[in-house]
Write a protein that holds these residues in place. Structure first.
Motif, mmCIF file in Angstrom:
data_model
loop_
_atom_site.group_PDB
_atom_site.id
_atom_site.type_symbol
_atom_site.label_atom_id
_atom_site.label_comp_id
_atom_site.label_asym_id
_atom_site.label_seq_id
_atom_site.Cartn_x
_atom_site.Cartn_y
_atom_site.Cartn_z
ATOM 1 N N ALA A 72 5.154 -42.904 -34.875
ATOM 2 C CA ALA A 72 6.458 -42.749 -34.682
ATOM 3 C C ALA A 72 6.480 -41.529 -33.316
ATOM 4 O O ALA A 72 7.362 -41.641 -32.545
ATOM 5 C CB ALA A 72 7.856 -42.783 -35.326
ATOM 6 N N LEU B 110 13.368 -45.410 -31.470
ATOM 7 C CA LEU B 110 12.245 -44.998 -31.812
ATOM 8 C C LEU B 110 13.043 -43.113 -33.264
ATOM 9 O O LEU B 110 12.171 -42.949 -33.127
ATOM 10 C CB LEU B 110 11.579 -43.934 -30.489
ATOM 11 C CG LEU B 110 10.478 -45.089 -30.824
ATOM 12 C CD1 LEU B 110 9.133 -45.606 -28.896
ATOM 13 C CD2 LEU B 110 9.275 -46.584 -30.898
ATOM 14 N N THR C 229 9.341 -49.654 -34.711
ATOM 15 C CA THR C 229 8.218 -49.142 -34.341
ATOM 16 C C THR C 229 7.181 -50.131 -33.669
ATOM 17 O O THR C 229 6.713 -49.939 -32.134
ATOM 18 C CB THR C 229 7.553 -48.096 -34.870
ATOM 19 O OG1 THR C 229 8.344 -47.243 -35.484
ATOM 20 C CG2 THR C 229 6.534 -47.066 -34.305
#
Length: 936
Positions: free
Chosen positions: A328, A309, A268
């Motif tokens: 995230a 992601l 992330t």
């Protein structure tokens, strides 16, 4: 006259020159093969490369090929001095490249890189651990040397890493050791060399920079990511995103970095840092970028970042890390505006590259609570999908090519998004589609056909998508069901069925009310494509709604009467429907007749009126075929006859079983069809297609008529066994097997009579000589052999051992030996398994006191050895074996068979003890290990 002689002389010279060239070429190929096999010729080639003796490109390539062959196939047999010679040759050749003003041709450099890579794979772990250091110290930053270095790295990737290339277990182990060694010893130095190359050649040699970016992208999947994903390296890559000649390759390289497996929190952070820099540099302003090729690469990069992601959020949410999962998710939400820009882009390649991220993002929406932003993004995606479904003005509907095929595939991807939207928020989807649909249909006379087509397509997609997510259209929610019904009502009453564009007509055909299927809007439309589509949809329509059509069944049958005619080949007029389309119409007619509410007498009359024209035409055409001499005309007549049989067969799809046929009073109608079609089996010409058609009809009649079909089987079999080819027999055996399995004792006398003629016909075909390299013939024989063994298995499994037992001792023995042969000698695991099943069944049936005379002796002399010989074959699957043993068998193994194989008394005792274990797993594991040891 002189001119003619001159031309002839020149032609002769040309012909002789061509012959000379071909002979020289053939001679060169033979010479090359001899050189490759020669023990010392490679050394001559090595010297030529090291000293640069030859200037001709093809000779140099030829020398590298000889060297490549030596390294690939004979490296283990070379002396240390010879291996050293190869290493020195390569380095001297490379040194020569550094001094040349012009580089070698690309095909030579590629071949040289392959030879470097092969040598590396063979020697890195043993004789040449300093391979990369030697290479790097020699080439430095010389562009010619760097080019070969980078090509070598890609060739090593192909040999060691590339997952698309199959490797043996040994090679996999070797490659793992190589990668481990490289990680420990050289990867940091390689990464540093890449950084230097990317910086040094960015302006002067963009092609080398692009090569280096490709290398980084290839290696990043298995090296320490921290060596690449750091400020110094990533900033250099990002700077190259702004260089026109480099940015596409830089995009690909960043994509590979983003796809690297890593901790979700770290992933992330990596994606976010990349996005911040890209956004600051203006790359998120998609509307201002005119280079669609770059945007396609950039869209792929964004897709990779978005999917990364989503994966990070999924892992963090499952792991219970609420804070990191929330981060995230926030990172994901901030990418949605960019996602939408790329999704709605005019270029479909750019849009298609982002669909994966969009799909995964919608899956996230399904799992999280709605925020205003999530709801709005869902609506935006919905509108984007609707927009992109529209055909563009360049689409060529009359002559669809590659571009059109790609758009059709792209539409399938969009449909997947729509299906996912239906799962996330069916209410919003219904509302959005309803708004677009009603707005378009209300003004369809002035709207473009592309708008109309999309509106109809959306309704069709909605109908498919909603049941998958909400049961039968919202599980009884009357308000929402009513919305769908209103749209359907609007469509049917709009007058759109008269729309002239084929595209719209094709879309509409699924919604026509009954009569519009049958007129110029459907089956009689001017477009063959529309007619074909309507034929299929009308069949589905009738199958679904036949219960509601009883009052106008005969009206429909009269309206489609002309579409049920068999078009003879001499007609000359193009038929409205193809024969494939007619199959649907005949099936539709059958469904209407069978499922109507008329009495049995009326159903019989309607079915007879449907099939009699086919049988009448069949008799006339068969008589013509028998007297026809022209081969092309014979083929056309045979096709027409086959269609007639196929049409009759298709009508029987309306019946589920014999009772239904009897209830409709149609048994006699289909018996008459059989009587008419069977003479085609003895037709002297076009046997293949006619036999295939009649055989298929017999399969259907076995289901529909059951024992009523049995009187026809002996004569049909007699005809089908005459002048057989492998394919004929292969297709005939399933028919006999079907009859055997279904009727068992009822057909035992017939099977006893036909068994040996069928077996002998099979043996005759299998014994026919064929060319060694004729793979098609070999495959046909393999399939026929499998069918033969399957037929024997069907007989034994059906409890009809008398069929085989009553064939006479010699014939029974002959058949039994073919089963032993199939179990042991043929490298066909499927046939082997079938043969062992047969043998197991025969032992069960005939192995006892009341079994066939002499069979116990056959068990010990032939079946038992087969059980030991077959597993020793390379093709035998040791993970798939079952054995049932008794004390007599153990005694036979211990005292006679295993000693005859020179098995020691200790191992014999061990085998017999394990064979008596009650645990099947122990037995299975031991026997697998036993045969594996025996194979060594």
């Amino acid at each position: 006259m002189f001119l003619i002689q001159k031309l002839l002389f020149l032609s002769l010279l040309l012909f002789l020159s061509l012959l000379l060239f071909l002979s020289l070429l053939l001679g060169a190929m033979v010479y090359f093969e001899q050189l490759k096999e020669s023990q010392d010729a490679w050394e001559v080639c090595a010297e030529a490369l090291a000293k640069g003796i030859y200037s001709d490109d093809h000779v140099k390539f030829f020398c590298f090929q000889v060297l490549e062959h030596q390294i690939k196939y004979r490296h283990g047999g070379l002396s240390p001095a010879q291996q050293q010679l190869i290493r020195e040759t390569l380095m001297k050749w490379l040194q020569g490249q550094l001094m040349n003003s012009q580089p070698e041709k690309p095909f030579i450099r590629n071949k040289a890189a392959q030879v470097f890579a092969l040598t590396f794979v063979m020697e890195y772990l043993t004789h040449w651990p300093k391979f990369f250091f030697d290479l790097l110290s020699l080439v430095g930053l010389n562009p010619h040397g760097v080019d070969v270095y980078l090509r070598t790295l890609m060739a090593i990737d192909a040999e060691v890493v590339d997952r698309d290339i199959l490797h043996s277990p040994e090679e996999v182990r070797r490659n793992t050791l190589i990668k481990d060694g490289m990680r420990e010893q050289v990867i940091p130095s390689l990464v540093e060399s890449w950084y230097q190359i990317l910086g040094a050649y960015q302006q002067s040699h963009p092609e080398i920079t692009c090569q280096c970016l490709e290398v980084v992208g290839a290696y990043v999947s298995w090296i320490d990511l921290n060596l690449i994903a750091n400020d110094r390296f990533v900033n250099l890559l990002l700077s190259q995103m702004s260089v026109e000649d480099l940015r596409e390759e830089a995009c690909d390289c960043l994509f590979e970095i983003v796809n690297k497996g890593m901790d979700p929190t770290d992933k992330t952070k990596l994606v976010e840092s990349l996005c911040q820099v890209l956004q600051s540099a203006g790359f998120f302003n998609v509307d201002q970028e005119e280079d669609v090729d770059f945007l396609a690469k950039f869209s792929r990069l964004v897709n990779g970042m978005g999917q990364s992601l989503v994966l990070s959020w999924t892992k963090l949410a499952k792991g219970g890390d609420v804070k990191a999962a929330a981060e995230a998710l926030r990172a994901l939400e901030t990418k949605v505006p960019l996602l939408l820009q790329l999704l709605v882009h005019d270029d479909d390649d750019i849009s298609a590259n982002i669909v994966g991220f969009c799909y995964d993002y919608l899956n996230v929406l399904k799992q999280v609570r709605y925020t205003l932003m999530l709801t709005l993004s869902h609506q935006d995606i919905m509108l984007a999908v609707m927009k992109k479904l529209t055909y563009d003005e360049e689409y060529n509907f009359d002559n669809e090519g590659e571009d059109e095929a790609m758009f059709v595939e792209y539409r399938k991807q969009l449909k997947m998004l729509l299906d996912r939207l239906a799962q996330v928020s069916p209410d919003l989807l219904l509302e959005a589609v309803g708004r677009v649909f009603n707005n378009t249909i209300q003004r369809w006379q002035t709207a473009s056909f592309m708008e109309v087509e999309v509106a109809i397509r959306l309704l069709y997609m909605l109908g498919e998508a909603l049941p998958a997510s909400h049961g039968a259209h919202f599980s009884g929610d009357t308000a929402k069901t009513s919305a769908l019904q209103d749209m359907m009502r609007t469509l049917v009453s709009s007058g759109l069925s008269g729309y002239q564009h084929t595209l719209v007509s094709s879309g509409l055909s699924g919604y026509q009310h009954t009569m519009s299927f049958l007129d110029h809007r459907g089956l009689r439309h001017s477009s063959p494509k529309v007619r074909s589509r309507v034929a299929y949809l009308f069949s589905r329509f009738v199958k679904t709604l036949h219960k509601h059509m009883n009052s106008f069944i005969e009206d429909i049958l009269s309206r489609i009467q002309d579409l049920l005619e068999l078009a003879p080949p001499e007609n000359g007029f193009p038929a409205l429907l193809t024969s494939d389309d007619q199959l649907f119409i005949f099936e539709t007619a059958g469904v209407l007749i069978v499922h109507g509410e008329s009495p049995a007498e009326r159903k019989q009359a309607l079915m007879r009126s449907l099939l009699t024209p086919l049988t009448d035409a069949f008799r006339l055409l068969l008589a013509k075929l028998a007297s026809e001499r022209e081969e092309e005309r014979q083929a056309a007549l045979a096709d027409c006859l086959s269609h007639a049989v196929g049409f009759a067969s298709r009508t029987s799809k309306a019946f589920s079983n014999k009772q239904t046929v009897k209830q409709c009073g149609c048994t006699e109608v289909y018996r008459d069809c059989l009587q008419t079609f069977l003479p085609a089996l003895s037709c002297p010409v076009q046997r293949g297609s006619l036999r295939s058609a009649v055989r298929s009809f017999l399969h259907r009649m076995i289901i529909c008529l059951e024992e009523e079909v049995l009187p026809f089987v002996p004569a049909a079999s007699e005809h089908m066994l005459k002048d057989c080819e492998a394919k004929d027999l292969q297709e005939f055996i399933p028919l006999i097997s079907q009859i055997t399995a279904k009727f068992k004792d009822q057909v035992s006398p017939f099977l006893q009579q036909v068994f040996m003629p069928l077996v002998l016909a099979i043996f005759e075909v299998l014994c026919r000589p064929a060319e060694d390299n004729d793979q098609a013939a070999a495959l046909e024989k393999q399939m026929l052999r499998r069918s033969y063994f399957t037929f024997i298995q069907t007989i034994t499994s059906s409890g009809m051992n008398e069929v085989l037992a009553n064939q006479g001792v010699e014939n029974v023995e002959r058949v039994l030996f073919t089963i032993i042969q199939g179990a042991v000698d043929f490298p066909d695991p499927i046939a082997q398994k079938t043969c062992f099943i047969i043998l197991s069944k025969l032992v069960e049936l005939w192995g006892g006191k009341d079994g066939m005379a002499g069979f116990p002796d056959f068990i010990y002399k032939h079946i038992v050895p087969a059980c030991f010989l077959a597993p020793l074959k390379p093709s035998f699957d040791l993970t798939d074996a079952q054995t049932v043993l008794g004390p007599e068998f153990i005694q036979y193994l211990q005292q006679e068979y295993l000693p005859s194989l020179q098995v020691s008394p200790d191992i014999t005792q061990e085998v017999c003890q394990v064979l008596q274990q009650p645990d099947a797993k122990v037995l299975k594991n031991y026997m697998k290990a036993f045969f594996q040891r025996a194979k060594l």
